[in-house]
Design an enzyme around this catalytic site. Sequence first.
Site, PDB file in Angstrom:
ATOM      1  N   HIS A  88      82.151  34.138  24.553  1.00 11.21           N
ATOM      2  CA  HIS A  88      81.591  34.988  25.612  1.00 11.21           C
ATOM      3  C   HIS A  88      82.641  35.934  26.223  1.00 11.21           C
ATOM      4  O   HIS A  88      82.397  37.122  26.404  1.00 11.21           O
ATOM      5  CB  HIS A  88      80.981  34.084  26.698  1.00 11.21           C
ATOM      6  CG  HIS A  88      79.918  34.739  27.508  1.00 11.21           C
ATOM      7  ND1 HIS A  88      78.853  34.061  28.040  1.00 11.21           N
ATOM      8  CD2 HIS A  88      79.738  36.014  27.903  1.00 11.21           C
ATOM      9  CE1 HIS A  88      78.073  34.878  28.702  1.00 11.21           C
ATOM     10  NE2 HIS A  88      78.593  36.083  28.641  1.00 11.21           N
TER      11      HIS A  88
ATOM     12  N   LYS B 199      76.259  31.877  23.218  1.00 12.11           N
ATOM     13  CA  LYS B 199      77.692  32.142  23.463  1.00 12.11           C
ATOM     14  C   LYS B 199      78.414  30.922  24.008  1.00 12.11           C
ATOM     15  O   LYS B 199      77.866  30.174  24.822  1.00 12.11           O
ATOM     16  CB  LYS B 199      77.833  33.289  24.478  1.00 12.11           C
ATOM     17  CG  LYS B 199      76.976  34.496  24.140  1.00 12.11           C
ATOM     18  CD  LYS B 199      77.195  35.675  25.067  1.00 12.11           C
ATOM     19  CE  LYS B 199      76.154  36.750  24.820  1.00 12.11           C
ATOM     20  NZ  LYS B 199      74.908  36.586  25.556  1.00 12.11           N
TER      21      LYS B 199
ATOM     22  N   TYR C 269      73.959  31.336  31.120  1.00  9.77           N
ATOM     23  CA  TYR C 269      72.728  31.820  31.757  1.00  9.77           C
ATOM     24  C   TYR C 269      71.892  30.673  32.325  1.00  9.77           C
ATOM     25  O   TYR C 269      70.921  30.893  33.043  1.00  9.77           O
ATOM     26  CB  TYR C 269      71.886  32.673  30.784  1.00  9.77           C
ATOM     27  CG  TYR C 269      72.650  33.850  30.188  1.00  9.77           C
ATOM     28  CD1 TYR C 269      73.802  34.343  30.818  1.00  9.77           C
ATOM     29  CD2 TYR C 269      72.242  34.471  29.015  1.00  9.77           C
ATOM     30  CE1 TYR C 269      74.521  35.402  30.274  1.00  9.77           C
ATOM     31  CE2 TYR C 269      72.956  35.536  28.469  1.00  9.77           C
ATOM     32  CZ  TYR C 269      74.094  35.985  29.100  1.00  9.77           C
ATOM     33  OH  TYR C 269      74.798  37.031  28.564  1.00  9.77           O
TER      34      TYR C 269
ATOM     35  N   ASP D  87      68.950  36.964  22.899  1.00  9.38           N
ATOM     36  CA  ASP D  87      70.370  36.869  23.237  1.00  9.38           C
ATOM     37  C   ASP D  87      70.558  35.949  24.444  1.00  9.38           C
ATOM     38  O   ASP D  87      70.246  36.325  25.570  1.00  9.38           O
ATOM     39  CB  ASP D  87      70.930  38.266  23.555  1.00  9.38           C
ATOM     40  CG  ASP D  87      72.419  38.209  23.823  1.00  9.38           C
ATOM     41  OD1 ASP D  87      73.198  38.230  22.858  1.00  9.38           O
ATOM     42  OD2 ASP D  87      72.812  38.112  25.015  1.00  9.38           O
TER      43      ASP D  87
HETATM   44  P1  NAD Z   1      69.960  45.489  31.327  1.00  8.49           P
HETATM   45  O1  NAD Z   1      70.827  46.687  31.115  1.00  8.49           O
HETATM   46  O2  NAD Z   1      69.053  45.032  30.268  1.00  8.49           O
HETATM   47  O3  NAD Z   1      69.157  45.734  32.683  1.00  8.49           O
HETATM   48  C1  NAD Z   1      68.284  44.794  33.186  1.00  8.49           C
HETATM   49  C2  NAD Z   1      67.629  45.372  34.433  1.00  8.49           C
HETATM   50  O4  NAD Z   1      66.878  46.524  34.056  1.00  8.49           O
HETATM   51  C3  NAD Z   1      66.660  44.409  35.046  1.00  8.49           C
HETATM   52  O5  NAD Z   1      66.820  44.510  36.440  1.00  8.49           O
HETATM   53  C4  NAD Z   1      65.305  44.912  34.612  1.00  8.49           C
HETATM   54  O6  NAD Z   1      64.313  44.648  35.570  1.00  8.49           O
HETATM   55  C5  NAD Z   1      65.529  46.394  34.487  1.00  8.49           C
HETATM   56  N1  NAD Z   1      64.668  47.000  33.435  1.00  8.49           N
HETATM   57  C6  NAD Z   1      64.507  46.577  32.173  1.00  8.49           C
HETATM   58  N2  NAD Z   1      63.663  47.397  31.493  1.00  8.49           N
HETATM   59  C7  NAD Z   1      63.281  48.352  32.390  1.00  8.49           C
HETATM   60  C8  NAD Z   1      62.422  49.476  32.277  1.00  8.49           C
HETATM   61  N3  NAD Z   1      61.812  49.774  31.145  1.00  8.49           N
HETATM   62  N4  NAD Z   1      62.267  50.240  33.386  1.00  8.49           N
HETATM   63  C9  NAD Z   1      62.922  49.961  34.537  1.00  8.49           C
HETATM   64  N5  NAD Z   1      63.735  48.898  34.692  1.00  8.49           N
HETATM   65  C10 NAD Z   1      63.930  48.104  33.619  1.00  8.49           C
HETATM   66  O7  NAD Z   1      70.908  44.385  31.813  1.00  8.49           O
HETATM   67  P2  NAD Z   1      71.745  43.178  31.516  1.00  8.49           P
HETATM   68  O8  NAD Z   1      70.928  41.986  31.816  1.00  8.49           O
HETATM   69  O9  NAD Z   1      73.022  43.431  32.214  1.00  8.49           O
HETATM   70  O10 NAD Z   1      72.078  43.209  29.963  1.00  8.49           O
HETATM   71  C11 NAD Z   1      71.135  42.834  28.988  1.00  8.49           C
HETATM   72  C12 NAD Z   1      71.524  41.547  28.284  1.00  8.49           C
HETATM   73  O11 NAD Z   1      72.862  41.638  27.790  1.00  8.49           O
HETATM   74  C13 NAD Z   1      71.593  40.298  29.171  1.00  8.49           C
HETATM   75  O12 NAD Z   1      70.299  39.777  29.446  1.00  8.49           O
HETATM   76  C14 NAD Z   1      72.446  39.389  28.336  1.00  8.49           C
HETATM   77  O13 NAD Z   1      71.684  38.798  27.303  1.00  8.49           O
HETATM   78  C15 NAD Z   1      73.464  40.351  27.772  1.00  8.49           C
HETATM   79  N6  NAD Z   1      74.720  40.428  28.550  1.00  8.49           N
HETATM   80  C16 NAD Z   1      75.878  39.987  27.953  1.00  8.49           C
HETATM   81  C17 NAD Z   1      77.068  40.014  28.665  1.00  8.49           C
HETATM   82  C18 NAD Z   1      78.344  39.545  27.996  1.00  8.49           C
HETATM   83  O14 NAD Z   1      79.345  39.360  28.704  1.00  8.49           O
HETATM   84  N7  NAD Z   1      78.345  39.364  26.698  1.00  8.49           N
HETATM   85  C19 NAD Z   1      77.114  40.502  29.967  1.00  8.49           C
HETATM   86  C20 NAD Z   1      75.924  40.964  30.547  1.00  8.49           C
HETATM   87  C21 NAD Z   1      74.742  40.924  29.823  1.00  8.49           C
END
Ligand code: NAD
Length: 323
Positions: A114, A81, A52, A47
């Site tokens: 997005h 996106k 990004y 994704d």
């Molecule tokens: P996420 O909920 O995946 O959290 C990421 C955080 O969690 C990082 O700091 C990582 O180190 C930690 N983490 C991951 N696995 C872990 C584990 N097993 N134990 C402990 N910590 C852990 O966060 P995100 O990045 O907000 O969302 C995921 C994805 O969603 C993004 O990378 C992106 O691709 C997408 N996204 C889309 C939008 C949108 O507006 N469409 C907005 C935000 C994110």
Amino acid sequence: MAQKNFVELTRTNDKMPLVGFGCWKVDQKDAEETIYNAIKVGYRLIDGACDYGNEVEVGRGIRKAIADGIVKREEIFVTTKLWNTYHNKANVRPAFDKQLADLGLDYVDLYLIHFPIPLQHVEHDVCYPPGWVHPTKTSGILLEASPMQDCWREMEKIAEAGLARNIGISNFNVQLILDLLTYAKIKPAVLQIELHPYLQQKRLVEWVQSQGIAVTAYSSFGPASFAQLTDDGRNAKPLLDHEVIQAIAKKHDKTTAQVLLRWSVERNVAVIPKSMHVERMTTNRDLFSWSLGADDIKDITALEMGLRFNNPDSYGMALPLFA
Ligand code: NAD
């Protein structure tokens, strides 16, 4: 019966994996190796987004995995996106073409709008990716009068050309989706939204799924990614350390991350966690050999707070998008 690990999209019947890898905040210097590793440990959905700032490197990681025979192109589902500054009908296709060229691919599997926020256009050679704040300003956003209907028509043309197998939306609410469905020749295949136990959006998910639109959850770990961006992110108790989630994780001999991800997957909602650590990447996608019990679901449901982290209004853009 074991749960399927994909959701079938309407129109194309493409199988979108229920677990993918998110590329937000993956630094350019790490992105190629990180994406390669994610594919190597089994992720089949990546994704990404223009915003990004790492599409060239993400593309390299995907292409290296293909070149090394880990996956074939058709076995990996690539999402990206359209950024807010390219909503004008003249700018959608050039933006997409740049992204496809940066990724070094012939097509993407899913192209999402997005945010439903048209911002003033920024030329690629002035600033790329342009982000929220227009280069002529020091803060805040500059809106542009670009109707969503025009933008969606351009998205449809990209789908009709076979360059994005599926098209969809992100951060849209029901009112805007209702309107979009009145003119869409191609219905959105996917809605991607913030979703975690602090913001469960139960009725939104149910209604969207009832329209034949698949749902993807982002930020499944709640405040984990938003500590630097918003006060809510700083102040909310981390879900990964929450005692309710910890107790459920202990009971199933899983990590708290797995519990939070499984909670979405059980609603047939796809998840896209991001981690830079191969071990966490691996456990984060181990979600199909076990399930939560009714009592676990009840305990998680009780964590609802209506707490949203990805709200432009709370990180300085003066736009109450979700009001
Ligand atoms: P996420 O909920 O995946 O959290 C990421 C955080 O969690 C990082 O700091 C990582 O180190 C930690 N983490 C991951 N696995 C872990 C584990 N097993 N134990 C402990 N910590 C852990 O966060 P995100 O990045 O907000 O969302 C995921 C994805 O969603 C993004 O990378 C992106 O691709 C997408 N996204 C889309 C939008 C949108 O507006 N469409 C907005 C935000 C994110």
